[in-house]
Structures are given as structure tokens and as C-alpha cells.
Design an enzyme around this catalytic site. Structure first.
Site, short mmCIF file in Angstrom:
data_model
loop_
_atom_site.label_atom_id
_atom_site.label_comp_id
_atom_site.label_asym_id
_atom_site.label_seq_id
_atom_site.Cartn_x
_atom_site.Cartn_y
_atom_site.Cartn_z
N LYS A 1 0.73 -1.34 0.13
CA LYS A 1 -0.12 -0.08 -0.18
C LYS A 1 0.72 1.34 -0.08
O LYS A 1 0.54 2.37 -0.57
CB LYS A 1 -1.01 -0.01 1.23
CG LYS A 1 -2.20 -1.02 1.00
CD LYS A 1 -3.22 -1.19 2.22
CE LYS A 1 -4.12 -2.11 2.08
NZ LYS A 1 -4.89 -2.22 2.91
N GLU B 1 -7.27 12.90 -1.72
CA GLU B 1 -6.87 13.57 -0.36
C GLU B 1 -6.46 12.52 0.59
O GLU B 1 -5.29 12.78 1.30
CB GLU B 1 -7.86 14.44 0.03
CG GLU B 1 -7.56 15.11 1.31
CD GLU B 1 -8.63 16.03 1.84
OE1 GLU B 1 -8.60 16.69 2.89
OE2 GLU B 1 -9.60 16.21 1.12
#
Length: 265
Positions: free
Chosen positions: A72, A84
Site C-alpha cells: 500500500k 486526499e
């Protein structure tokens, strides 16, 4: 499910990948929505992540990829654009392939976790949380908990660099949440105890958190999806504590991810 020349492909990349629940959940979603798409698992070791993502960019009927452990944080570097939440956490759990072959990255772990808690009537606002694990999923959960208005967030990770990075990111936010370092043990002040490490995927793994000091009404959550009942959750149940399973996170974010990939409205 029928696969033909018009089928949109989604892949989930991880190492290991056998624990992934995404294929069954996403493919069931595609069937419900009558979407001609399929999600397949790809076992990609860390050293091959860049080569895999570069190769996948060239597949025109690839909608995107779901990203799981341990990619990730690393996968975020391959995105030309970040949401964001992805910018906040420094990681992604989804990459959308754009028409020019570039990647747009997003992070849904945090909001999925919080929504999963809310769906089961667990209040997080003004609560005290212990979060063990500050990698991609842990960082996403931490920022979402701050957004949800937790009073305090105690952090632990054996990786000092990862811990410092998340601590700095959270302290740089203009929020009211008290950010502290902690050990991997529950205290009587903790309302919510979260394991965001991969510790518990294997039967021989040690307990990631010591629950001996947990308050009787604490909620213990594990982000691990397979096994569904980890040793940590078994220990919590044996102590009479409320548990929160890992698959609730994915169940609460699968539609948002599919929408981000432009596969459902």
C-alpha cells in the site's frame, strides 16, 4: 458470471494473496449490478511490484487494481494523481488505470473501517483508541479516526520509521485529537483497540496486542480478513470483550472502490 471480450478486469495485488476476500466480494457486487467485470488475485512479491504495475498499465481493458499487504505504501509512488486520503496517509489501496495508462491512487481503508464500526453501532467520536500497526492500512485508519473525532489516538509499531512518519503526519494536522506513542498493550482508558498489523494471518503468529489491561466494555478490532477469527479476537472473546471482524472494513468500502474504478455509478 460470463467472461467475454468486453469484460473489464480488476486485479488485487498482494504478498501473500491467499487471504484476500476481495475476489468474492467484488465479483458478487458485479453480479448484483449486472456489470461485465471480474476481479482476479495476483501474487506479486515486493521486488516485482514496479514491474507488475508497469506491465498492467498497458492492458487497455484493465479498470484498475486493488492493493493489499504489503504494497500500500510502495504503490502510491506509481500514481500520477492521489486522492486526499491517499496523500494524507502516503499509501493507496486502489489504483485506477486512466486512458493514457497512468495511475490515479486512492485510499479507502480508513473510511471503510469507520463506516464498518458505525454500521455496528460502535461510536468513535470522543473515544480513546489504541492502534497497533502504522503501515498503509494503519495510516489510513488513523487519519479516518481523527476525521471521525476520536479524543485520543495511541500508536505503536515495531518499525520506528513507520511510526515516526505517521506520528508526524497526524501532528501536522490542525485537529483536536491527542496523539501519543504507546506500547502494544491495552489500557483501561482505551475504548477501541485496533490491530492493523499482519500479525495473526498465520497460526504461529504471536498475539500483536496484550489485552490483559483492557476495560470490560472495550471493542477489539482486527483488520485481518483471513482467518476471520484471529488469535487476538479469540483472546478478546475469551475475556468477554466485544470484537469487530476485519471483513467489515472491506464490506463497507467495496462499493466506493467499484465506483472509483468507474464500474458502478
Amino acid at each position: 458470471m460470463q467472461i467475454d471480450g468486453e469484460t473489464k478486469i480488476v486485479a488485487i495485488l498482494g504478498d501473500p494473496i491467499a487471504q484476500a476476500k476481495s475476489p468474492e466480494l467484488f465479483n458478487a457486487l458485479f453480479e448484483r449490478h449486472a456489470v461485465n467485470a471480474v476481479l482476479i488475485p495476483l501474487h506479486v512479491p515486493p521486488a516485482k511490484l514496479g514491474a507488475a504495475l508497469d506491465g498492467l498499465r498497458g492492458i487497455v481493458n484493465l479498470a484498475g487494481v486493488v492493493v493489499t499487504v504489503p504494497h500500500k505504501m510502495a504503490a502510491a509512488a506509481y500514481a500520477a494523481v492521489l486522492s486526499e486520503a491517499a496523500r494524507q496517509t502516503g499509501g493507496v489501496n486502489c489504483l485506477r488505470r486512466e486512458a493514457d495508462g497512468s495511475w490515479t491512487g486512492a485510499m479507502f481503508d480508513g473510511i471503510g473501517f469507520v463506516q464498518g464500526l458505525h454500521a455496528r453501532k460502535h461510536v468513535v467520536r470522543n473515544k480513546s483508541v489504541l492502534l497497533v500497526g502504522t503501515g498503509g492500512a494503519g495510516a489510513g485508519v488513523a487519519h479516518a479516526l481523527v476525521d471521525a473525532g476520536v479524543a485520543s489516538l495511541d500508536l505503536f509499531d515495531s518499525n520506528a520509521e513507520s511510526l515516526q512518519r505517521l506520528e508526524n503526519a497526524l501532528r501536522s494536522r490542525d485537529g483536536q485529537t491527542l496523539i501519543r506513542r504507546s506500547g502494544p498493550f491495552a489500557q483501561a482508558t482505551h475504548d477501541l483497540i485496533v490491530n492493523a498489523t499482519p500479525c495473526g494471518m498465520r497460526a504461529r503468529d504471536p498475539l500483536p496486542i496484550d489485552l490483559a489491561g483492557a476495560r470490560p466494555d472495550a471493542v477489539v478490532a482486527d483488520l485481518i480478513m483471513k482467518p476471520a477469527q484471529t488469535r487476538l479476537l479469540e483472546d478478546a472473546e475469551a475475556r468477554g470483550l466485544t470484537t469487530h471482524l476485519g471483513h467489515y472494513l472491506l464490506e463497507s468500502s467495496v462499493e466506493a472502490i467499484a465506483s472509483f474504478l468507474r464500474l458502478i455509478p
